[in-house]
Each structure stands twice: as C-alpha cells, then as structure tokens.
Design a protein around this motif. Structure first.
Motif, PDB file in Angstrom:
ATOM      1  N   GLN A   1       0.834  -1.207   0.000  1.00  0.00           N
ATOM      2  CA  GLN A   1       0.000   0.000   0.000  1.00  0.00           C
ATOM      3  C   GLN A   1       0.867   1.255   0.000  1.00  0.00           C
ATOM      4  O   GLN A   1       0.601   2.206  -0.740  1.00  0.00           O
ATOM      5  CB  GLN A   1      -0.920   0.028   1.218  1.00  0.00           C
ATOM      6  N   LEU A   2       1.902   1.254   0.831  1.00  0.00           N
ATOM      7  CA  LEU A   2       2.798   2.400   0.881  1.00  0.00           C
ATOM      8  C   LEU A   2       3.529   2.580  -0.444  1.00  0.00           C
ATOM      9  O   LEU A   2       3.643   3.701  -0.950  1.00  0.00           O
ATOM     10  CB  LEU A   2       3.794   2.254   2.038  1.00  0.00           C
ATOM     11  N   ILE A   3       3.991   1.495  -1.027  1.00  0.00           N
ATOM     12  CA  ILE A   3       4.701   1.585  -2.310  1.00  0.00           C
ATOM     13  C   ILE A   3       3.782   2.142  -3.398  1.00  0.00           C
ATOM     14  O   ILE A   3       4.215   2.933  -4.236  1.00  0.00           O
ATOM     15  CB  ILE A   3       5.317   0.221  -2.700  1.00  0.00           C
ATOM     16  N   GLU A   4       2.519   1.764  -3.396  1.00  0.00           N
ATOM     17  CA  GLU A   4       1.568   2.319  -4.369  1.00  0.00           C
ATOM     18  C   GLU A   4       1.471   3.839  -4.231  1.00  0.00           C
ATOM     19  O   GLU A   4       1.448   4.559  -5.229  1.00  0.00           O
ATOM     20  CB  GLU A   4       0.184   1.700  -4.194  1.00  0.00           C
ATOM     21  N   GLU A  30       2.980   9.331  -6.088  1.00  0.00           N
ATOM     22  CA  GLU A  30       3.451  10.655  -5.685  1.00  0.00           C
ATOM     23  C   GLU A  30       4.870  10.977  -6.163  1.00  0.00           C
ATOM     24  O   GLU A  30       5.204  12.146  -6.362  1.00  0.00           O
ATOM     25  CB  GLU A  30       3.389  10.793  -4.157  1.00  0.00           C
ATOM     26  N   PHE A  31       5.695   9.956  -6.326  1.00  0.00           N
ATOM     27  CA  PHE A  31       7.114  10.143  -6.654  1.00  0.00           C
ATOM     28  C   PHE A  31       7.518   9.180  -7.775  1.00  0.00           C
ATOM     29  O   PHE A  31       8.220   8.196  -7.539  1.00  0.00           O
ATOM     30  CB  PHE A  31       7.982   9.900  -5.410  1.00  0.00           C
ATOM     31  N   PRO A  32       7.082   9.454  -9.003  1.00  0.00           N
ATOM     32  CA  PRO A  32       7.294   8.503 -10.102  1.00  0.00           C
ATOM     33  C   PRO A  32       8.763   8.263 -10.464  1.00  0.00           C
ATOM     34  O   PRO A  32       9.076   7.249 -11.081  1.00  0.00           O
ATOM     35  CB  PRO A  32       6.528   9.122 -11.266  1.00  0.00           C
ATOM     36  N   PHE A  64      -2.130   5.404   4.805  1.00  0.00           N
ATOM     37  CA  PHE A  64      -1.037   6.080   4.110  1.00  0.00           C
ATOM     38  C   PHE A  64      -1.516   7.144   3.123  1.00  0.00           C
ATOM     39  O   PHE A  64      -0.775   8.046   2.790  1.00  0.00           O
ATOM     40  CB  PHE A  64      -0.168   5.066   3.353  1.00  0.00           C
ATOM     41  N   SER A  65      -2.747   7.027   2.665  1.00  0.00           N
ATOM     42  CA  SER A  65      -3.252   7.975   1.663  1.00  0.00           C
ATOM     43  C   SER A  65      -3.826   9.253   2.272  1.00  0.00           C
ATOM     44  O   SER A  65      -4.261  10.130   1.532  1.00  0.00           O
ATOM     45  CB  SER A  65      -4.309   7.303   0.787  1.00  0.00           C
ATOM     46  N   ASN A  66      -3.771   9.407   3.601  1.00  0.00           N
ATOM     47  CA  ASN A  66      -4.331  10.632   4.183  1.00  0.00           C
ATOM     48  C   ASN A  66      -3.437  11.831   3.854  1.00  0.00           C
ATOM     49  O   ASN A  66      -2.227  11.700   3.668  1.00  0.00           O
ATOM     50  CB  ASN A  66      -4.613  10.481   5.686  1.00  0.00           C
ATOM     51  N   LYS A  67      -4.048  12.993   3.776  1.00  0.00           N
ATOM     52  CA  LYS A  67      -3.357  14.207   3.341  1.00  0.00           C
ATOM     53  C   LYS A  67      -2.151  14.548   4.213  1.00  0.00           C
ATOM     54  O   LYS A  67      -1.094  14.923   3.704  1.00  0.00           O
ATOM     55  CB  LYS A  67      -4.323  15.384   3.300  1.00  0.00           C
ATOM     56  N   ILE A  95       0.719  12.277   3.211  1.00  0.00           N
ATOM     57  CA  ILE A  95       1.220  12.629   1.873  1.00  0.00           C
ATOM     58  C   ILE A  95       2.058  13.911   1.957  1.00  0.00           C
ATOM     59  O   ILE A  95       3.149  13.997   1.383  1.00  0.00           O
ATOM     60  CB  ILE A  95       0.062  12.803   0.861  1.00  0.00           C
ATOM     61  N   ASP A  96       1.562  14.911   2.681  1.00  0.00           N
ATOM     62  CA  ASP A  96       2.318  16.155   2.861  1.00  0.00           C
ATOM     63  C   ASP A  96       3.649  15.894   3.554  1.00  0.00           C
ATOM     64  O   ASP A  96       4.687  16.441   3.179  1.00  0.00           O
ATOM     65  CB  ASP A  96       1.502  17.176   3.658  1.00  0.00           C
ATOM     66  N   PHE A  97       3.624  15.034   4.586  1.00  0.00           N
ATOM     67  CA  PHE A  97       4.845  14.649   5.285  1.00  0.00           C
ATOM     68  C   PHE A  97       5.832  13.982   4.322  1.00  0.00           C
ATOM     69  O   PHE A  97       7.031  14.294   4.328  1.00  0.00           O
ATOM     70  CB  PHE A  97       4.489  13.703   6.441  1.00  0.00           C
ATOM     71  N   LEU A  98       5.337  13.074   3.484  1.00  0.00           N
ATOM     72  CA  LEU A  98       6.212  12.407   2.514  1.00  0.00           C
ATOM     73  C   LEU A  98       6.880  13.407   1.587  1.00  0.00           C
ATOM     74  O   LEU A  98       8.081  13.302   1.291  1.00  0.00           O
ATOM     75  CB  LEU A  98       5.424  11.390   1.684  1.00  0.00           C
TER      76      LEU A  98
END
Length: 132
Positions: A9-12, A17-19, A111-114, A117-120
């Motif tokens: 899930q995290l890798i997806e 987000e980071f292709p 993992f998909s919460n905003k 994602i912003d933290f990533l």
C-alpha cells in the motif's frame, strides 16, 4: 492485513506521488525481503527509505538531511511518538538524520491521508538535499 500488504500500500502511494523513485529489493539473512526506495543519482544511489515487513509490523526507516525535522513536524500524523514495540509509532533518530516508523498489522495506517502525503513530500525534499 499482513505487513507485506501494508508495504505494498505504501509503495503504491510512493509510485503515484514520486514517479522517479526506484526500488531495490534485498533478501535479508532472515529470508525477509527489504525494499529500499531511492532516487537514481550519478554520484550516489543513497536510499530514501528502508521498508521491512516483519511478522507483526511494517518497519519504515526514512533518511533525511540532518536537522530538517522536529517533533512538531510529526504531530498531525496521528502516530504515537516513541517506538516501543507494541503499537504503531514514529520517532526521530537521536542524531536527527532519520525517522523510524512502525505500523502494526492489527491497526493499519491510512497512508493515503493528506497529512501523511504532505509529510512524505517534505521528507522527499529533505532527502534530495542529501543526494544532490
């Protein structure tokens, strides 16, 4: 849910987000597979993260530029601060160049919460300082 499913899930999310990020897989002595996301660079292919699927939890180690993160940067992630081996949690390493996260399989993390994602994205920018 298994820790491998959590890692997938995290890798997806990372792929979306980071292709440009690539993934190196390593088989550990234990037989577990470690996935290390990294951004290819001519000078050094330093990993951004280390994703280990343990039996009860997903271990995420994330490298960043020293000093770029403080405790307050992690507050809105809804994770307990301080790893203890019993619950999902987050912690900045004492030398402040990495963040460790443990996500236990009995309470999967969104993992998909905003906020995450912003933290990533903030973390990715800090990681880029190391490699460029």
């Amino acid at each position: 849910m298994t820790s491998e499913e959590l890692r997938n899930q995290l890798i997806e999310i990372l792929e979306h987000e980071f292709p440009l990020v690539q993934y190196k897989k390593t088989v550990l002595k234990s037989g577990n597979i470690r996935v290390s996301p990294y951004l290819p660079n001519n000078r050094k292919n330093k990993r951004w993260m280390q994703l280990d699927a343990n039996p009860e939890y997903l271990s995420i180690a994330m490298d960043h530029s020293t000093g770029d993160f403080k405790y307050t940067d992690l507050n809105n992630l809804n994770l307990t601060y301080g790893l203890n081996g019993f619950q999902s949690a987050i912690q900045i390493q004492p030398n402040n160049d990495a963040i460790n996260i443990s996500i236990f399989t009995d309470v999967p993390y969104p993992f998909s919460n905003k906020a995450f994602i912003d933290f990533l994205h903030k973390h990715y920018e800090s990681y880029n300082k190391i490699i460029f």
